[in-house]
Design a protein around this motif. Structure first.
Motif, PDB file in Angstrom:
ATOM      1  N   ILE A  42      -4.473  -4.948   2.708  1.00  0.00           N
ATOM      2  CA  ILE A  42      -6.041  -4.817   3.110  1.00  0.00           C
ATOM      3  C   ILE A  42      -6.579  -3.963   1.787  1.00  0.00           C
ATOM      4  O   ILE A  42      -5.992  -2.649   1.721  1.00  0.00           O
ATOM      5  CB  ILE A  42      -6.275  -4.008   4.354  1.00  0.00           C
ATOM      6  CG1 ILE A  42      -5.608  -4.851   5.447  1.00  0.00           C
ATOM      7  CG2 ILE A  42      -7.692  -3.653   4.328  1.00  0.00           C
ATOM      8  CD1 ILE A  42      -5.654  -4.179   6.966  1.00  0.00           C
ATOM      9  N   TYR A  43      -7.357  -4.578   1.176  1.00  0.00           N
ATOM     10  CA  TYR A  43      -8.090  -3.838   0.063  1.00  0.00           C
ATOM     11  C   TYR A  43      -9.475  -3.609   0.117  1.00  0.00           C
ATOM     12  O   TYR A  43     -10.146  -4.425   0.787  1.00  0.00           O
ATOM     13  CB  TYR A  43      -7.886  -4.943  -1.427  1.00  0.00           C
ATOM     14  CG  TYR A  43      -6.417  -5.042  -1.634  1.00  0.00           C
ATOM     15  CD1 TYR A  43      -5.600  -3.874  -1.773  1.00  0.00           C
ATOM     16  CD2 TYR A  43      -6.145  -6.283  -2.238  1.00  0.00           C
ATOM     17  CE1 TYR A  43      -4.258  -4.058  -2.239  1.00  0.00           C
ATOM     18  CE2 TYR A  43      -4.741  -6.535  -2.847  1.00  0.00           C
ATOM     19  CZ  TYR A  43      -3.850  -5.183  -2.615  1.00  0.00           C
ATOM     20  OH  TYR A  43      -2.602  -5.368  -2.904  1.00  0.00           O
ATOM     21  N   SER A  44      -9.996  -2.433  -0.255  1.00  0.00           N
ATOM     22  CA  SER A  44     -11.317  -2.123  -0.131  1.00  0.00           C
ATOM     23  C   SER A  44     -11.489  -1.085  -0.992  1.00  0.00           C
ATOM     24  O   SER A  44     -10.878  -0.098  -1.207  1.00  0.00           O
ATOM     25  CB  SER A  44     -11.676  -1.584   1.452  1.00  0.00           C
ATOM     26  OG  SER A  44     -12.905  -1.141   1.286  1.00  0.00           O
ATOM     27  N   ASP A  45     -12.926  -0.990  -1.587  1.00  0.00           N
ATOM     28  CA  ASP A  45     -13.195  -0.270  -2.724  1.00  0.00           C
ATOM     29  C   ASP A  45     -13.970   1.036  -1.822  1.00  0.00           C
ATOM     30  O   ASP A  45     -14.278   2.270  -2.555  1.00  0.00           O
ATOM     31  CB  ASP A  45     -14.200  -0.695  -3.477  1.00  0.00           C
ATOM     32  CG  ASP A  45     -13.359  -1.717  -4.588  1.00  0.00           C
ATOM     33  OD1 ASP A  45     -12.429  -1.816  -4.638  1.00  0.00           O
ATOM     34  OD2 ASP A  45     -14.180  -2.232  -5.207  1.00  0.00           O
ATOM     35  N   ASN A  46     -14.287   0.980  -0.465  1.00  0.00           N
ATOM     36  CA  ASN A  46     -14.706   1.975  -0.021  1.00  0.00           C
ATOM     37  C   ASN A  46     -13.877   3.066   0.640  1.00  0.00           C
ATOM     38  O   ASN A  46     -12.402   2.853   0.597  1.00  0.00           O
ATOM     39  CB  ASN A  46     -15.142   1.498   1.454  1.00  0.00           C
ATOM     40  CG  ASN A  46     -16.154   0.509   1.309  1.00  0.00           C
ATOM     41  OD1 ASN A  46     -17.007   0.544   0.271  1.00  0.00           O
ATOM     42  ND2 ASN A  46     -16.393  -0.558   2.251  1.00  0.00           N
ATOM     43  N   TYR A  47     -14.041   4.266   0.591  1.00  0.00           N
ATOM     44  CA  TYR A  47     -13.395   5.422   0.789  1.00  0.00           C
ATOM     45  C   TYR A  47     -13.848   6.604   1.543  1.00  0.00           C
ATOM     46  O   TYR A  47     -15.095   6.766   1.653  1.00  0.00           O
ATOM     47  CB  TYR A  47     -12.511   6.092  -0.456  1.00  0.00           C
ATOM     48  CG  TYR A  47     -13.673   6.595  -1.494  1.00  0.00           C
ATOM     49  CD1 TYR A  47     -14.268   5.727  -2.200  1.00  0.00           C
ATOM     50  CD2 TYR A  47     -13.773   7.837  -1.596  1.00  0.00           C
ATOM     51  CE1 TYR A  47     -15.379   6.142  -3.270  1.00  0.00           C
ATOM     52  CE2 TYR A  47     -15.055   8.360  -2.476  1.00  0.00           C
ATOM     53  CZ  TYR A  47     -15.784   7.508  -3.397  1.00  0.00           C
ATOM     54  OH  TYR A  47     -16.494   8.051  -4.095  1.00  0.00           O
ATOM     55  N   ASP A  48     -13.030   7.356   2.355  1.00  0.00           N
ATOM     56  CA  ASP A  48     -13.577   8.224   3.283  1.00  0.00           C
ATOM     57  C   ASP A  48     -13.526   9.762   2.717  1.00  0.00           C
ATOM     58  O   ASP A  48     -14.207  10.715   2.935  1.00  0.00           O
ATOM     59  CB  ASP A  48     -13.058   8.102   4.446  1.00  0.00           C
ATOM     60  CG  ASP A  48     -12.822   6.816   5.153  1.00  0.00           C
ATOM     61  OD1 ASP A  48     -14.105   6.348   5.441  1.00  0.00           O
ATOM     62  OD2 ASP A  48     -11.944   6.326   5.387  1.00  0.00           O
TER      63      ASP A  48
ATOM     64  N   ASP B 292      -5.352   1.993  -1.595  1.00  0.00           N
ATOM     65  CA  ASP B 292      -5.019   0.864  -0.641  1.00  0.00           C
ATOM     66  C   ASP B 292      -3.754   0.212  -0.657  1.00  0.00           C
ATOM     67  O   ASP B 292      -2.880  -0.244  -0.009  1.00  0.00           O
ATOM     68  CB  ASP B 292      -6.306   0.304  -0.174  1.00  0.00           C
ATOM     69  CG  ASP B 292      -6.843  -0.327  -1.694  1.00  0.00           C
ATOM     70  OD1 ASP B 292      -6.041  -0.018  -2.545  1.00  0.00           O
ATOM     71  OD2 ASP B 292      -7.887  -0.900  -1.625  1.00  0.00           O
ATOM     72  N   ARG B 293      -3.433   0.048  -2.103  1.00  0.00           N
ATOM     73  CA  ARG B 293      -2.325  -0.776  -2.537  1.00  0.00           C
ATOM     74  C   ARG B 293      -1.064  -0.143  -2.402  1.00  0.00           C
ATOM     75  O   ARG B 293      -0.040  -0.544  -2.302  1.00  0.00           O
ATOM     76  CB  ARG B 293      -2.444  -1.196  -3.869  1.00  0.00           C
ATOM     77  CG  ARG B 293      -1.416  -2.592  -4.339  1.00  0.00           C
ATOM     78  CD  ARG B 293      -1.843  -2.878  -5.373  1.00  0.00           C
ATOM     79  NE  ARG B 293      -1.545  -1.751  -6.585  1.00  0.00           N
ATOM     80  CZ  ARG B 293      -1.562  -2.218  -8.188  1.00  0.00           C
ATOM     81  NH1 ARG B 293      -2.208  -3.076  -8.285  1.00  0.00           N
ATOM     82  NH2 ARG B 293      -1.099  -1.157  -8.754  1.00  0.00           N
TER      83      ARG B 293
ATOM     84  N   ASN C 203      -8.123   3.463   7.130  1.00  0.00           N
ATOM     85  CA  ASN C 203      -7.756   2.142   7.638  1.00  0.00           C
ATOM     86  C   ASN C 203      -6.579   2.039   7.081  1.00  0.00           C
ATOM     87  O   ASN C 203      -5.880   1.098   7.308  1.00  0.00           O
ATOM     88  CB  ASN C 203      -8.881   1.166   7.585  1.00  0.00           C
ATOM     89  CG  ASN C 203      -9.885   1.753   8.374  1.00  0.00           C
ATOM     90  OD1 ASN C 203      -9.806   2.139   9.305  1.00  0.00           O
ATOM     91  ND2 ASN C 203     -11.282   0.938   7.972  1.00  0.00           N
ATOM     92  N   THR C 204      -6.395   2.452   5.604  1.00  0.00           N
ATOM     93  CA  THR C 204      -5.284   1.810   4.894  1.00  0.00           C
ATOM     94  C   THR C 204      -4.309   2.810   4.494  1.00  0.00           C
ATOM     95  O   THR C 204      -3.273   2.639   3.833  1.00  0.00           O
ATOM     96  CB  THR C 204      -5.933   0.782   3.528  1.00  0.00           C
ATOM     97  OG1 THR C 204      -6.616   1.897   2.820  1.00  0.00           O
ATOM     98  CG2 THR C 204      -6.423  -0.306   3.973  1.00  0.00           C
TER      99      THR C 204
ATOM    100  N   ASN D 131      -8.981   5.857   2.079  1.00  0.00           N
ATOM    101  CA  ASN D 131      -9.761   5.069   3.283  1.00  0.00           C
ATOM    102  C   ASN D 131      -8.771   5.215   4.267  1.00  0.00           C
ATOM    103  O   ASN D 131      -7.418   4.876   4.326  1.00  0.00           O
ATOM    104  CB  ASN D 131     -10.015   3.651   2.752  1.00  0.00           C
ATOM    105  CG  ASN D 131     -10.437   2.629   3.816  1.00  0.00           C
ATOM    106  OD1 ASN D 131      -9.865   2.815   4.851  1.00  0.00           O
ATOM    107  ND2 ASN D 131     -11.399   1.824   3.238  1.00  0.00           N
TER     108      ASN D 131
END
Lengths: 462, 643
Positions: free
Chosen positions: B46-52, B190-191, B90-91, B88
């Motif tokens: 699951i890839y996403s550029d968003n981060y917390d 994420d990766r 989620n990942t 992130n």
């Protein structure tokens, strides 16, 4: 004739195979099996691993295990023993810099590989430390002494006394700061013990460890050492403190008072937190920033009181629902002289325990109540249960942390048998173990998931 | 050294590559298709550029198991990067943040890896030892990658020889780099931690084309398991290249196999030209022993430069230094790759190691482009007491970085007298490559003390073996015997229906070409007519083929049956139309003949296929075209047209 130590860690079939071909550990070999040949270096084997495999370091640096039963022959080409040694460099002397002593007790702050267990064992000297953390020389002239080489969990009263005495000697010698390298698991117990055994120190006494061993590139050991050495060298806080990461990021450390600090996560770098209060200061490579003002100041004198005593027959009992009174009874029967209970809520246990508590008092066993909520005070007046228990001789220990109360009770009983005197020692704050008031920011466990908390986390590197 | 001038890509012949002693091997990284990551239970893929949140870390070199520091590690430490990880929730969990020890290895991933190891004809190790491979660039927050060799010494067939598979390891994937500027490097996490395998071939390839071809074989082999990830970044190759007298250089992270020929050609050219540069230096009497370089602070000398980079440097009060390379005149303009010169080798080092990431980060006196004025050059030249035979390099940086920059300039220039430095280089989009770091060696390995060795049990291996696809090259050989059309062979050999094909042909005696076309071409045809073919699965294809083999389904109706099944999500026999009775067929023929009669301008020779067309449109699925043709007494030729 090679002996078993030349086959470090091997046993059973694997050992027999190696012996058959005279292939000692650290032999550079060619191993033939039915499926093909392997080249590499025979490594020692962890004692906890099985007896069926031989460990080979192949030329690319990886290790693999080969089943002993598949081995047809071992051709020995040479020998190459590893010498795992941090390059030592003489710690430079600068007359303008303060003199700081690092006392070692063990732990992962400085460690290396141990083949016996396959885990890491401690290693440390000023030269090694300078070789791996040269920044230390920016702050002080460092001397080191290895008192013990123990994992945190093996540390106990004997070591507390030894460290306290060593601190006394160093202060007498005139060092300007003391750093104590310690495993993190029970660092807060030792911090409490030293807070009681070393009173009124004129210089900072800084306990430090690491959550990631120093054999890892991302270890917190180096930065923790730098922070602690800076604190010992430069800070004006003359107390027993724990110096460990504030956030998990490599940014700054918190200086926690030795009696109010606790390890709160099994593996996070930022595991140490001050409970029921706020830390004394933050420290980074650049500066020390006090966040409160009521700490004891550094002095020029050497008027320290070293009181290294401890009664070992003290226990800590963590109350749980349906606890049976025989738990208390067996402690009393086994000659325990002090019991700290970590009770529920404001400091409670169930009614079936009462007779056992009564019996404890009759046998002159000191029983003190703390709270397993960690935050907050014992308050035994609010409910009848509490009043009943006080009748039975259970003494509320205010907002002393359970582990701190345990350490203090051992120390108090080490000084006197008189219950009244013990009580006086227990309830008179010496080093902040009991505070008169809990500031409103002394309890802050922000709940993840809340928008405002997430905003905060997003803004600050934690 | 042989007299040979590198020709442009495309003009080099096999013999030319032989002349320079081209040698290349691959290290292929392939992500495995698992739900979760390798050492924690975070979701994979699951890839996403968003981060917390962000975490900041630094890396320090540590000793290897044998008590040695790794060269790359020390180089990376010199760079002193602030590394920022974007997290992130989620990942990523606390494991990837290096705040929780590893969980036990993902068994699904290990199963897939072991299976692929067997496909590569490798020997599996009996006991898996997880190692820590140091990476101080920050691409993994622990500072090391958990990795373990699980297979060694395999091979794949190529042309008339075998290409060696040296070793295979299972490991966790690294972070994705977002940015790298000055002393900052930013990563997405994420990766991080996704399971992948690395397959290392022997240096057995002799031309750039061969490297790509072997790459394709490896890609097809792993894809034939259908248990590896596909898409951008799911497979990345590192390519090792050397020429005769050269050094192994690794080009890292080539995302597409198609880029390999040009990249390896350019790298071979670079090495060849660097060796020629060494010859030229030797001719000038410059050897490692006689090499001379000096450096001077010229900050006060350069007062008001017009050249923008230096103007900015003066305004920012940076230090300016000049390095004099004795006897190097014009050699910074020595060509290394296409449109790339030796000066780039130096500039790259300064960029990576001294963190001077704003380009240009150096200027030099061999340059033909306008930098500082010739009077300024003269002033500098006089100050540093340079002669006409020397080359001057000017570099600017703050107090902390300037010395590192000067040192790197001198180090890299001196290396030119020695040969080709062992480096990891990054693939650039134009087919050239740039310096990334010093090539790490065996000294960066350390046993992972967090995880015990893991025995690979024999029953586990047997179980994996029973579920493995046949090696695709064996399938291809059989397909050739079966005369499957060449455009279908490749695809079928790695298709998830390859085992079904085998069954259809061997057990159900379906015509091989027919089966191949149905299994490979029909799904594509459906996809083209915008059917959502995701629901087509092995079970559906199996029941369709079986119905066909049993004579329940006519050939002409198969595509229609697939269309309906795709919509239904499954194949049921109810969708097969009732077979037409003899009587009804007679009627239909009569009706068709009447229609034919109404049509004008029919050429007699087309009449057959037209009537077939009319009948098939109406009766498809109820009777086979062959039977209609027979009924009409038409030759087979018309049958073909009617389809």
């Amino acid at each position: 004739m090679p002996n078993n130590s030349d086959y470090k860690g091997y046993k059973g079939q694997a050992l027999e195979t190696l012996q058959k071909f005279n292939a000692l550990v650290w032999s550079d070999v060619e191993i033939s099996t039915a499926d093909g040949d392997f080249k590499g270096l025979i490594l020692p084997r962890s004692e906890t691993a099985d007896e069926f495999h031989i460990v080979l370091k192949i030329p690319v640096g990886y290790n693999i295990g080969i089943a002993a039963k598949r081995i047809q022959s071992i051709n020995i080409l040479g020998r190459k023993e590893a010498h795992y040694k941090i390059p030592e460099k003489e710690f430079p002397y600068d007359p303008k810099k303060p003199r700081v002593k690092l006392l070692g007790t063990g732990g992962t702050i400085a460690s290396r590989l141990d083949y016996r267990t396959g885990a890491v064992i401690p290693a440390f000297s000023p030269g090694e430390l300078y070789g791996s953390v040269p920044e230390l020389a920016d702050y002080c002239n460092l001397e080191t002494e290895k008192l013990y080489g123990e994992f945190s969990e093996n540390i106990g009263p004997k070591h507390w006394k030894g460290v306290a005495e060593a601190i006394g000697k160093e202060i007498e010698k005139g060092v300007q700061g003391i750093v104590i390298g310690h495993g993190t698991d029970i660092m807060h117990h030792t911090a409490a013990a030293l807070s009681f055994m070393v009173q009124n120190p004129p210089v900072p006494i800084v306990m430090v460890g690491s959550q990631r061993s120093s054999d890892r590139p991302s270890s917190d050991a180096a930065l923790n050492l730098i922070h602690s050495v800076k604190t010992a060298s430069e800070s004006d806080i003359a107390e027993v403190m724990v110096c460990m990461f504030g956030p998990t990021s490599d940014m700054y450390a918190l200086l926690h008072r030795g009696t109010r600090v606790r390890k709160m996560h099994s593996s996070y770098r930022s595991t140490f937190r001050t409970i029921g209060d706020i830390p004394i200061a933050t420290v980074s490579r650049e500066k020390i920033t006090p966040i409160r003002n009521d700490y004891k100041r550094r002095r020029k004198d050497k008027d320290v009181i070293i009181n290294p005593v401890f009664e070992e027959k003290v226990s800590i009992v963590y109350y749980y629902p349906n606890m049976q009174p025989d738990i208390i009874d067996s402690l009393v029967d086994n000659g325990y002289r002090g019991i700290v209970i970590a009770g529920t809520g404001l400091g409670h246990v169930n009614k079936p325990m009462y007779p056992a508590l009564k019996r404890a008092k009759e046998k002159n066993v000191a029983v003190y109540m703390t709270v397993q909520t960690l935050w907050g005070y014992v308050q035994m007046y609010v409910y009848d249960t509490g009043r009943d228990m006080m009748e039975l001789g259970v003494i509320p220990a205010a907002n002393m942390l359970p582990e701190v109360a345990y350490v203090k009770l051992g120390w108090a009983l080490g000084q006197t048998d008189d219950p009244e005197k013990v009580k006086e020692i227990m309830l008179t704050p010496i080093a902040g173990e009991i505070t008169e008031r809990e500031p409103s920011n002394g309890y802050l466990i922000y709940q993840g998931g809340l928008p405002e908390v997430e905003d905060f986390i997003r803004q600050f590197r934690k | 050294m042989k007299e040979f001038i590198f020709k442009p890509f495309g003009e080099m012949t096999e013999a030319d590559y032989q002349t320079v002693g081209f040698k290349s091997g691959l290290e292929i990284h392939q992500q495995l298709l698992t739900d979760k990551k390798l050492f924690c239970r975070c979701p994979a893929g699951i890839y996403s550029d968003n981060y917390d949140a962000e975490i900041l870390r630094h890396m320090r070199p540590t000793l290897s198991e044998l008590g040695v520091y790794d060269g790359t590690a020390l180089m990376e430490f010199k760079t002193k990067k602030e590394i920022i990880y974007r997290i992130n929730r989620n990942t990523v969990c606390t494991y990837e943040m290096d705040d929780t020890p590893p969980f036990l290895i993902n068994e699904d991933a290990l199963d897939i890896a072991l299976g692929i190891g067997m496909l590569y004809n490798c020997k599996l190790v009996d006991e898996l030892h997880i190692a820590r491979k140091q990476y101080l660039d920050g691409s993994i927050p622990t500072g090391f990658q958990r990795t373990a060799i699980y297979a060694v010494d395999g091979w794949i067939p190529y042309k008339d020889r075998k290409v060696k598979i040296v070793q295979m390891s299972i490991e966790e994937d690294s972070c994705r780099e977002v940015a790298d500027y000055n002393h900052n490097r930013i990563y997405l996490t994420d990766r991080l931690g996704m399971p992948l395998i690395e397959t290392v071939t022997g240096p057995d390839m002799r031309t750039p084309q061969e490297v790509a071809e072997v790459g394709w074989i490896c890609a097809k082999l792993v894809r034939s398991t259908h248990k590896v990830r596909r898409g951008i970044g799911a497979a990345r190759q590192d390519v090792n290249v050397s020429v005769e007298g050269g050094t192994r250089v690794e080009i890292k992270g080539v995302p597409k196999i198609g880029m390999i020929p040009l990249l390896t050609h350019n790298e071979a050219m670079r090495q060849w030209n660097l060796l020629r540069l060494r010859e030229e230096l030797k001719r000038r009497g410059i050897t490692p022993e006689t090499f001379k370089a000096k450096d001077f602070d010229i900050t006060s000398l350069i007062k008001k430069p017009h050249y923008i980079p230096l103007k900015n440097a003066v305004e920012s009060k940076l230090k300016i230094r000049c390095v004099v390379l004795k006897g190097f005149k014009d050699l910074l303009r020595w060509q290394t790759q296409t449109d790339t010169y030796f000066s780039k080798e130096i500039s790259d080092r300064v960029r990576v190691i001294a963190c001077l990431t704003t380009i240009p980060n150096i200027i030099h006196s061999d340059s033909r482009t306008d930098t500082i004025t010739s009077s300024d050059w003269l002033k500098v030249k006089k100050h540093v007491e340079a002669t006409d035979n020397d080359t001057l390099i000017i570099v600017w940086a703050n107090d902390d970085d300037i010395q590192t920059a000067v040192n790197e300039i001198i180090i890299r220039s001196k290396e030119a007298t020695i040969g080709i430095p062992s480096e990891t280089r990054q693939a650039l989009s134009d087919g050239t490559n740039g310096f990334e770091r010093i090539l790490p060696g065996a000294d960066r390995m350390y046993p992972d003390t967090d995880l015990p060795p893991k025995k690979i049990a024999e029953d586990r291996i047997d179980k994996i073996k029973s579920g493995l696809p046949e090696q695709f090259w064996k399938r291809k050989a059989w397909y050739k015997e079966l005369k499957i059309p060449p455009d279908t062979i490749d695809e079928l050999s790695i298709s998830k229906y390859a085992e079904l094909f085998k069954k259809a042909v061997s057990e159900w005696k379906i015509n091989p070409v027919t089966a191949a076309v149905i299994l490979v071409q029909y799904p594509k045809r459906l996809s083209k007519s915008s059917y959502v073919i995701d629901s087509i699965n092995e079970e559906m294809m199996l029941s369709i083929l079986k119905a066909y083999a049993d004579g329940k389904l006519t050939y002409d109706f198969i595509l229609t049956a697939m269309k309906i099944s795709t919509e239904l999500g499954m194949f049921v026999e109810e969708i097969i139309p009732e077979p037409i009775s003899e009587n009804d067929l007679e009627k239909e023929i009569l009706f068709a003949e009447q229609q034919m009669a109404k049509l004008k301008f029919i050429k007699d020779k087309n009449a057959g296929s037209i009537i077939m067309g009319i009948l098939m449109n109406k009766l498809r699925g109820r009777i086979s075209a062959k039977d209609i043709a027979q009924k009409l007494n038409l030759p087979q030729r018309s049958l073909k047209n009617a389809k």
